[in-house]
Motif scaffolding. Structure first.
Motif, PDB file in Angstrom:
ATOM      1  N   PRO A 498     -16.712  13.775 -31.186  1.00  0.00           N
ATOM      2  CA  PRO A 498     -16.176  14.390 -29.969  1.00  0.00           C
ATOM      3  C   PRO A 498     -17.291  14.668 -28.959  1.00  0.00           C
ATOM      4  CG  PRO A 498     -15.216  15.406 -31.904  1.00  0.00           C
ATOM      5  CD  PRO A 498     -16.300  14.495 -32.397  1.00  0.00           C
ATOM      6  N   GLY A 499     -17.017  14.386 -27.706  1.00  0.00           N
ATOM      7  CA  GLY A 499     -18.013  14.571 -26.658  1.00  0.00           C
ATOM      8  C   GLY A 499     -18.836  13.337 -26.366  1.00  0.00           C
ATOM      9  N   SER A 500     -18.617  12.268 -27.095  1.00  0.00           N
ATOM     10  CA  SER A 500     -19.352  11.024 -26.853  1.00  0.00           C
ATOM     11  C   SER A 500     -18.910  10.393 -25.535  1.00  0.00           C
ATOM     12  CB  SER A 500     -19.122  10.035 -27.994  1.00  0.00           C
ATOM     13  OG  SER A 500     -19.584  10.567 -29.223  1.00  0.00           O
ATOM     14  N   THR A 501     -19.779   9.550 -24.985  1.00  0.00           N
ATOM     15  CA  THR A 501     -19.482   8.802 -23.768  1.00  0.00           C
ATOM     16  C   THR A 501     -19.213   7.350 -24.137  1.00  0.00           C
ATOM     17  OG1 THR A 501     -20.873  10.233 -22.398  1.00  0.00           O
ATOM     18  CG2 THR A 501     -20.362   8.055 -21.529  1.00  0.00           C
ATOM     19  N   ILE A 502     -18.131   6.779 -23.611  1.00  0.00           N
ATOM     20  CA  ILE A 502     -17.773   5.391 -23.887  1.00  0.00           C
ATOM     21  C   ILE A 502     -17.798   4.631 -22.563  1.00  0.00           C
ATOM     22  CG2 ILE A 502     -16.021   3.827 -24.799  1.00  0.00           C
ATOM     23  CD1 ILE A 502     -15.009   6.128 -26.512  1.00  0.00           C
ATOM     24  N   VAL A 503     -18.598   3.586 -22.502  1.00  0.00           N
ATOM     25  CA  VAL A 503     -18.804   2.835 -21.269  1.00  0.00           C
ATOM     26  C   VAL A 503     -18.279   1.415 -21.449  1.00  0.00           C
ATOM     27  CG1 VAL A 503     -20.507   1.987 -19.601  1.00  0.00           C
ATOM     28  CG2 VAL A 503     -20.832   4.213 -20.693  1.00  0.00           C
ATOM     29  N   THR A 504     -17.510   0.956 -20.483  1.00  0.00           N
ATOM     30  CA  THR A 504     -17.006  -0.420 -20.460  1.00  0.00           C
ATOM     31  C   THR A 504     -17.124  -0.947 -19.037  1.00  0.00           C
ATOM     32  OG1 THR A 504     -14.748   0.347 -20.037  1.00  0.00           O
ATOM     33  CG2 THR A 504     -15.373  -0.011 -22.332  1.00  0.00           C
ATOM     34  N   LEU A 505     -16.962  -2.241 -18.890  1.00  0.00           N
ATOM     35  CA  LEU A 505     -16.937  -2.828 -17.554  1.00  0.00           C
ATOM     36  C   LEU A 505     -15.600  -2.562 -16.871  1.00  0.00           C
ATOM     37  CD1 LEU A 505     -18.698  -6.289 -18.074  1.00  0.00           C
ATOM     38  CD2 LEU A 505     -19.567  -4.313 -16.817  1.00  0.00           C
ATOM     39  N   ARG A 521     -14.843   8.636 -20.645  1.00  0.00           N
ATOM     40  CA  ARG A 521     -14.753   7.202 -20.404  1.00  0.00           C
ATOM     41  C   ARG A 521     -15.331   6.861 -19.030  1.00  0.00           C
ATOM     42  NH1 ARG A 521     -11.135   3.527 -22.475  1.00  0.00           N
ATOM     43  NH2 ARG A 521     -12.181   2.155 -20.992  1.00  0.00           N
ATOM     44  N   ILE A 522     -16.122   5.805 -18.976  1.00  0.00           N
ATOM     45  CA  ILE A 522     -16.694   5.315 -17.719  1.00  0.00           C
ATOM     46  C   ILE A 522     -16.443   3.818 -17.637  1.00  0.00           C
ATOM     47  CG2 ILE A 522     -18.815   4.950 -16.394  1.00  0.00           C
ATOM     48  CD1 ILE A 522     -19.940   7.455 -17.743  1.00  0.00           C
ATOM     49  N   GLN A 523     -15.860   3.375 -16.533  1.00  0.00           N
ATOM     50  CA  GLN A 523     -15.616   1.958 -16.278  1.00  0.00           C
ATOM     51  C   GLN A 523     -16.502   1.530 -15.110  1.00  0.00           C
ATOM     52  OE1 GLN A 523     -11.367   1.497 -15.814  1.00  0.00           O
ATOM     53  NE2 GLN A 523     -10.971   2.822 -17.578  1.00  0.00           N
ATOM     54  N   ALA A 563     -12.029  -9.990 -22.919  1.00  0.00           N
ATOM     55  CA  ALA A 563     -11.027  -9.674 -21.903  1.00  0.00           C
ATOM     56  C   ALA A 563     -11.664  -9.033 -20.672  1.00  0.00           C
ATOM     57  CB  ALA A 563      -9.959  -8.753 -22.487  1.00  0.00           C
ATOM     58  N   GLN A 564     -12.704  -8.216 -20.878  1.00  0.00           N
ATOM     59  CA  GLN A 564     -13.396  -7.634 -19.729  1.00  0.00           C
ATOM     60  C   GLN A 564     -14.082  -8.709 -18.899  1.00  0.00           C
ATOM     61  OE1 GLN A 564     -15.377  -3.624 -20.473  1.00  0.00           O
ATOM     62  NE2 GLN A 564     -15.326  -4.488 -22.548  1.00  0.00           N
ATOM     63  N   ASP A 565     -14.723  -9.648 -19.573  1.00  0.00           N
ATOM     64  CA  ASP A 565     -15.359 -10.759 -18.855  1.00  0.00           C
ATOM     65  C   ASP A 565     -14.321 -11.554 -18.072  1.00  0.00           C
ATOM     66  OD1 ASP A 565     -17.637  -9.910 -20.093  1.00  0.00           O
ATOM     67  OD2 ASP A 565     -17.674 -11.510 -21.600  1.00  0.00           O
ATOM     68  N   MET A 566     -13.168 -11.786 -18.693  1.00  0.00           N
ATOM     69  CA  MET A 566     -12.127 -12.554 -18.027  1.00  0.00           C
ATOM     70  C   MET A 566     -11.571 -11.791 -16.825  1.00  0.00           C
ATOM     71  SD  MET A 566     -10.660 -15.464 -18.073  1.00  0.00           S
ATOM     72  CE  MET A 566     -11.130 -16.048 -19.703  1.00  0.00           C
ATOM     73  N   ASN A 567     -11.459 -10.479 -16.951  1.00  0.00           N
ATOM     74  CA  ASN A 567     -10.991  -9.675 -15.829  1.00  0.00           C
ATOM     75  C   ASN A 567     -11.945  -9.793 -14.642  1.00  0.00           C
ATOM     76  OD1 ASN A 567     -10.945  -7.125 -14.117  1.00  0.00           O
ATOM     77  ND2 ASN A 567      -9.154  -6.747 -15.377  1.00  0.00           N
ATOM     78  N   GLY A 568     -13.245  -9.701 -14.913  1.00  0.00           N
ATOM     79  CA  GLY A 568     -14.211  -9.836 -13.834  1.00  0.00           C
ATOM     80  C   GLY A 568     -14.145 -11.190 -13.164  1.00  0.00           C
ATOM     81  N   TYR A 569     -13.917 -12.242 -13.971  1.00  0.00           N
ATOM     82  CA  TYR A 569     -13.827 -13.588 -13.406  1.00  0.00           C
ATOM     83  C   TYR A 569     -12.565 -13.754 -12.567  1.00  0.00           C
ATOM     84  CZ  TYR A 569     -12.500 -18.501 -13.264  1.00  0.00           C
ATOM     85  OH  TYR A 569     -12.059 -19.734 -12.844  1.00  0.00           O
ATOM     86  N   LEU A 570     -11.416 -13.308 -13.100  1.00  0.00           N
ATOM     87  CA  LEU A 570     -10.150 -13.524 -12.402  1.00  0.00           C
ATOM     88  C   LEU A 570     -10.047 -12.714 -11.110  1.00  0.00           C
ATOM     89  CD1 LEU A 570      -7.564 -13.615 -15.333  1.00  0.00           C
ATOM     90  CD2 LEU A 570      -8.630 -15.530 -14.144  1.00  0.00           C
ATOM     91  N   PRO A 575     -19.837 -10.494 -10.916  1.00  0.00           N
ATOM     92  CA  PRO A 575     -20.246 -11.868 -11.225  1.00  0.00           C
ATOM     93  C   PRO A 575     -19.943 -12.234 -12.665  1.00  0.00           C
ATOM     94  CG  PRO A 575     -21.969 -10.724  -9.992  1.00  0.00           C
ATOM     95  CD  PRO A 575     -20.935  -9.688 -10.349  1.00  0.00           C
ATOM     96  N   ALA A 576     -19.697 -13.497 -12.901  1.00  0.00           N
ATOM     97  CA  ALA A 576     -19.264 -13.946 -14.219  1.00  0.00           C
ATOM     98  C   ALA A 576     -20.308 -13.708 -15.302  1.00  0.00           C
ATOM     99  CB  ALA A 576     -18.890 -15.427 -14.163  1.00  0.00           C
ATOM    100  N   ASP A 577     -21.591 -13.640 -14.928  1.00  0.00           N
ATOM    101  CA  ASP A 577     -22.640 -13.489 -15.938  1.00  0.00           C
ATOM    102  C   ASP A 577     -23.060 -12.040 -16.145  1.00  0.00           C
ATOM    103  OD1 ASP A 577     -23.836 -13.084 -13.491  1.00  0.00           O
ATOM    104  OD2 ASP A 577     -25.651 -14.237 -13.965  1.00  0.00           O
ATOM    105  N   THR A 578     -22.334 -11.078 -15.575  1.00  0.00           N
ATOM    106  CA  THR A 578     -22.730  -9.670 -15.676  1.00  0.00           C
ATOM    107  C   THR A 578     -22.810  -9.215 -17.125  1.00  0.00           C
ATOM    108  OG1 THR A 578     -21.720  -9.171 -13.536  1.00  0.00           O
ATOM    109  CG2 THR A 578     -22.146  -7.321 -15.002  1.00  0.00           C
ATOM    110  N   SER A 579     -21.787  -9.517 -17.910  1.00  0.00           N
ATOM    111  CA  SER A 579     -21.762  -9.089 -19.302  1.00  0.00           C
ATOM    112  C   SER A 579     -22.901  -9.721 -20.097  1.00  0.00           C
ATOM    113  CB  SER A 579     -20.416  -9.444 -19.934  1.00  0.00           C
ATOM    114  OG  SER A 579     -20.388  -9.123 -21.297  1.00  0.00           O
ATOM    115  N   GLN A 580     -23.140 -11.008 -19.877  1.00  0.00           N
ATOM    116  CA  GLN A 580     -24.209 -11.689 -20.603  1.00  0.00           C
ATOM    117  C   GLN A 580     -25.569 -11.084 -20.277  1.00  0.00           C
ATOM    118  OE1 GLN A 580     -24.276 -15.880 -19.821  1.00  0.00           O
ATOM    119  NE2 GLN A 580     -26.007 -16.281 -21.190  1.00  0.00           N
TER     120      GLN A 580
END
Length: 616
Positions: A498-505, A521-523, A563-570, A575-580
């Motif tokens: 509890p209290g942890s931070t979860i980061v996603t694109l 949560r941080i997007q 799915a996050q990478d695909m969301n950024g692309y669509l 940019p498509a290479d952000t996750s990489q």
């Protein structure tokens, strides 16, 4: 349809009247009657064969679908030709059934259920996990309400669900009663199930304004062929819309213009008290389940109250809807209303921006998504244009009340943007009445209607269905999740204290909201322009800016997935290479530890390194 009716009107038939009755007359009429009989038999058996054959072809087409190849057009580019042949055959069989007045209603029902299965059960049968990120979010809300026995503390961005908990509490009650651990098993079937349930109020609504069975079923088919918005998943809006349609259908049954006979012919309008009480219960369920649908209901009831002849029926329900909504918003939902009242007032003076907010810019989106956007707009515009044409050239439709129902969402469309979705929600609530008007235009009632008319409109039915699948299937590259993505999210929710931070694109991680009241949560893609630009230029600095202060007791987790990478692309948001680039930067940076890795998802655990770069 050309047998007994055409016989007496044939001049040749009248000339044989001077002949004595007997063998000659029988032999003269037998050939004319045999041909229609054979044609009718062929048509009847064709109707019976097309339905099971099309459904069989559909199921066969799903045996091997290369889901990993989905890109710009989602399922459209990976479904095999056999799927589209099945859809075309199903539509043709329905038109054939519609063209024969002797077709039993059971076959028409079977065709509509077949269409629902083909459209809405396909993703469920193809995907190993629940589709769509918001469905997973709603599962998390049900889980949280079960754990807390009601209102969820520290809900943050999910606090709105505490103010409209009806749908979630109903599911929590069902889970307690059945002993199931989660709603994930039946949530996957929500689209097919919800659309199947919607058939009953649609039939009641349409049968209340016409006795033409061909028009009723044609309008039903048009509705399902044009409902591309996708508000049929495991969600409060799905539940509330079904209740909304039930209330409207029952109300139309009571209107003076109803085509259905009333139980008491002496009653000239008004409600039987038990039925009115049941309708008020449905209205109450809508009010406690969703913030927008009660307003749509009030707007629809207000429009239907404009003709004086309707007021004895519409005004009691309208009064109940206004009173219940005002009471709920002033008490339970007061916390949400008070915080957002400023935005509501601002929206009232910016109706043009509210409408435009639904027409999202497609400048940075993938080429296929731009195409999908224009097809969605084109299908919606076609439905509205055809409905307006019906209003003009079919004067009888003006007396049904459906045109009033069709325009009822317009005031709300101008009053609030609803997070950029009001245009889509307005189309959703307009569609049931608009579909009937389109049906009245394409399948005119009366003696002049030819039996072949449904076959003539078959190409248009196909075109509408084609437009639907673009909007409904076009984003499946993001809506679909692999078992690896689900496992990555479960690892985080199982291990994050509890209290942890979860980061996603983006938000496209299935199940990551479980325990949402315990985590931050941080997007990254939804932060300020300055923050996203920093992420693109310097991925490590862009992510660590949100992680400072993470400790062993309250670490941070960074989740990157397909799915996050695909969301950024669509969408073109990143940019498509952000996750990489992020993965490469975190792999060599202090404080980051790879704790989960799959071909579709990775999870890094982060603890802020001590000064000097030693081991934390």
């Amino acid at each position: 349809m050309t047998g007994a009716r055409d016989g007496p009107e044939d001049p040749a038939a009248t000339r044989v009247g001077s002949r004595p009755p007997g063998r000659d007359r029988a032999s003269a009429t037998a050939p004319t009657a045999a041909a229609p009989t054979r044609t009718a038999a062929v048509r009847r058996w064709s109707v019976r064969a097309a339905l099971p054959l099309s459904l069989g072809l559909w199921l066969l087409s799903l045996r091997s679908v290369p889901l990993d190849r989905m890109r710009d057009l989602g399922l459209l580019q990976v479904l095999p030709p056999l799927f589209w042949i099945a859809a075309a055959l199903l539509t043709f069989g329905f038109c054939l059934a519609l063209s024969d007045r002797r077709t039993h209603s059971a076959w028409l029902t079977g065709y509509v259920f077949g269409l629902i299965a083909l459209l809405h059960a396909t993703p469920t049968l193809l995907y190993p996990t629940l589709r769509y990120s918001w469905a997973w979010k709603h599962l998390a809300v049900v889980d949280a309400m079960l754990r807390h026995g009601g209102e969820v503390p520290h809900a943050d961005r999910f606090s709105i669900y505490n103010d409209w908990p009806g749908f979630f509490q109903l599911n929590a009650l069902f889970l307690r009663a059945t002993g199931l651990d989660s709603a994930v098993g039946y949530a996957a079937w929500a689209p097919a199930f919800a659309n199947a349930l919607l058939l009953a109020p649609l039939l009641l609504l349409y049968r209340s304004v016409t006795r033409d069975r061909r028009l009723v079923w044609g309008a039903v088919w048009i509705f399902y062929s044009c409902s591309w918005v996708g508000q049929d998943y495991f969600a409060p809006q799905t539940f509330a819309f079904l209740l909304f349609m039930t209330v409207i259908a029952v109300l139309f049954r009571q209107l003076p213009s109803s085509a259905l006979p009333r139980p008491d012919p002496r009653r000239r309008g008004g409600w039987p008290p038990p039925l009115l009480a049941g309708v008020v219960v449905l209205v109450a369920a809508i009010v406690v389940s969703h913030p927008l649908t009660p307003l749509m209901l009030i707007s629809a009831l207000t429009a239907l109250s404009l003709p004086r002849r309707n007021r004895r029926v519409a005004l009691p329900v309208l009064t109940a809807a206004v009173a219940l909504t005002a009471l709920w918003d002033a008490t339970v939902a007061r916390s949400y209303i008070s915080v957002h009242i400023t935005n509501l007032v601002r929206s009232l003076v910016q109706p043009d921006e509210n409408v435009a907010s639904g027409l999202a810019s497609t400048g940075n989106a993938a080429p296929g998504q731009i195409l999908l956007s224009w097809i969605d707009r084109g299908l919606s515009a076609a439905v509205i244009v055809l409905a307006v044409a019906a209003f003009v050239v079919r004067p009888w439709t003006r007396r049904t009340g459906l045109p009033l129902l069709a325009v009822a969402p317009i005031p709300l469309l101008a009053a609030n943007a609803y997070g950029g979705e009001m245009l889509f929600r307005a189309y959703l609530f307009t569609l049931p009445s608009a579909a009937f008007l389109v049906g009245a235009l394409l399948l005119p009632s009366g003696a002049r209607q030819r039996a072949s008319r449904p076959l003539v409109v078959y190409p248009l039915f196909l075109a509408l269905l084609g437009g639907l699948v673009f909007g409904y299937y076009g984003k499946e590259a993001v809506n679909r999740y692999t078992p690896g993505e689900v496992a990555a999210a479960r690892y985080v929710t199982d291990h994050a204290p509890p209290g942890s931070t979860i980061v996603t694109l983006t938000s496209d991680v299935p199940g990551l909201d479980m325990g949402y009241e315990q985590h931050r949560r941080i997007q990254l893609a939804h932060q300020s322009t300055k923050d996203t630009e920093r992420l693109v230029r310097h991925p490590l600095a862009g992510v660590t800016a949100f992680l400072y202060g993470a400790t062993e007791k309250q670490p941070a987790y960074v989740v990157l997935s397909r799915a996050q990478d695909m969301n950024g692309y669509l969408t073109g948001t990143l940019p498509a290479d952000t996750s990489q680039r992020m993965r490469a930067a975190m792999a060599a940076a202090p404080g980051f530890t790879l704790v989960y890795a799959d071909e579709d998802a990775v999870v890094y655990r982060y603890v802020t390194p001590p000064p000097g770069g030693g081991t934390p």
